[in-house]
Design a protein around this motif. Structure first.
Motif, mmCIF file in Angstrom:
data_model
loop_
_atom_site.group_PDB
_atom_site.id
_atom_site.type_symbol
_atom_site.label_atom_id
_atom_site.label_comp_id
_atom_site.label_asym_id
_atom_site.label_seq_id
_atom_site.Cartn_x
_atom_site.Cartn_y
_atom_site.Cartn_z
ATOM 1 N N GLU A 175 0.805 -1.222 0.000
ATOM 2 C CA GLU A 175 0.000 0.000 0.000
ATOM 3 C C GLU A 175 0.843 1.280 0.000
ATOM 4 O OE1 GLU A 175 -3.320 0.107 -0.320
ATOM 5 O OE2 GLU A 175 -3.308 -2.074 -0.475
ATOM 6 N N CYS A 176 2.075 1.201 0.476
ATOM 7 C CA CYS A 176 2.949 2.374 0.588
ATOM 8 C C CYS A 176 3.179 2.997 -0.786
ATOM 9 C CB CYS A 176 4.284 1.955 1.207
ATOM 10 S SG CYS A 176 5.482 3.290 1.380
ATOM 11 N N ILE A 177 3.041 4.324 -0.855
ATOM 12 C CA ILE A 177 3.239 5.031 -2.124
ATOM 13 C C ILE A 177 4.555 5.806 -2.146
ATOM 14 C CG2 ILE A 177 0.779 5.159 -2.665
ATOM 15 C CD1 ILE A 177 0.923 8.145 -1.702
ATOM 16 N N ASP A 178 5.425 5.537 -1.192
ATOM 17 C CA ASP A 178 6.769 6.131 -1.153
ATOM 18 C C ASP A 178 6.750 7.653 -1.095
ATOM 19 O OD1 ASP A 178 7.483 3.447 -1.578
ATOM 20 O OD2 ASP A 178 7.641 3.755 -3.732
ATOM 21 N N CYS A 179 5.831 8.205 -0.335
ATOM 22 C CA CYS A 179 5.687 9.665 -0.307
ATOM 23 C C CYS A 179 6.654 10.347 0.653
ATOM 24 C CB CYS A 179 4.254 10.051 0.044
ATOM 25 S SG CYS A 179 3.820 9.720 1.766
ATOM 26 N N ASP A 180 7.247 9.587 1.592
ATOM 27 C CA ASP A 180 8.241 10.129 2.516
ATOM 28 C C ASP A 180 7.641 10.892 3.702
ATOM 29 O OD1 ASP A 180 10.962 12.389 2.576
ATOM 30 O OD2 ASP A 180 11.120 10.237 2.922
ATOM 31 N N ALA A 181 6.327 11.049 3.760
ATOM 32 C CA ALA A 181 5.714 11.828 4.845
ATOM 33 C C ALA A 181 5.994 11.211 6.210
ATOM 34 C CB ALA A 181 4.207 11.952 4.622
ATOM 35 N N CYS A 182 5.960 9.900 6.291
ATOM 36 C CA CYS A 182 6.171 9.224 7.575
ATOM 37 C C CYS A 182 7.594 9.402 8.087
ATOM 38 C CB CYS A 182 5.840 7.743 7.461
ATOM 39 S SG CYS A 182 6.806 6.848 6.223
ATOM 40 N N VAL A 183 8.549 9.458 7.182
ATOM 41 C CA VAL A 183 9.952 9.609 7.569
ATOM 42 C C VAL A 183 10.137 10.907 8.347
ATOM 43 C CG1 VAL A 183 12.315 9.837 6.730
ATOM 44 C CG2 VAL A 183 10.751 8.242 5.617
#
Length: 88
Positions: A47-55
């Protein structure tokens, strides 16, 4: 490339990452059953879209892209995926 939650999350489970994820791929959230029992939070690699927000949101720097996971934490890539395979 997806992201993985690694060792620094163990015991911390800050959940700031769950609040910023646009696709709701980080579980368990604080309002889900099993949150208290979970050792850490997990990212669903499908499901992860690699948006980097969580980082950016993680206060303990536990989240890295899979290709940046340190050698000693490589097992966390599978731990994240296994959590979602085993969810009912």
């Amino acid at each position: 490339m997806t992201y993985a939650i690694n060792e620094p999350c163990i015991g911390a489970k800050d959940a700031s990452c769950t609040e910023v994820c646009p696709v709701d791929c980080i579980h368990p959230t604080p309002d889900e059953p099993g949150f208290a029992e979970a050792e850490q939070l997990y990212i669903d690699p499908d499901e992860c879209i690699d948006c980097d927000a969580c980082v950016e949101a993680c206060p303990v720097d536990a989240i890295t892209s899979e290709d940046q996971v340190p050698a000693e934490w490589q097992s966390y890539i599978e731990k994240n995926a296994a959590y979602f395979r085993n969810r009912s």
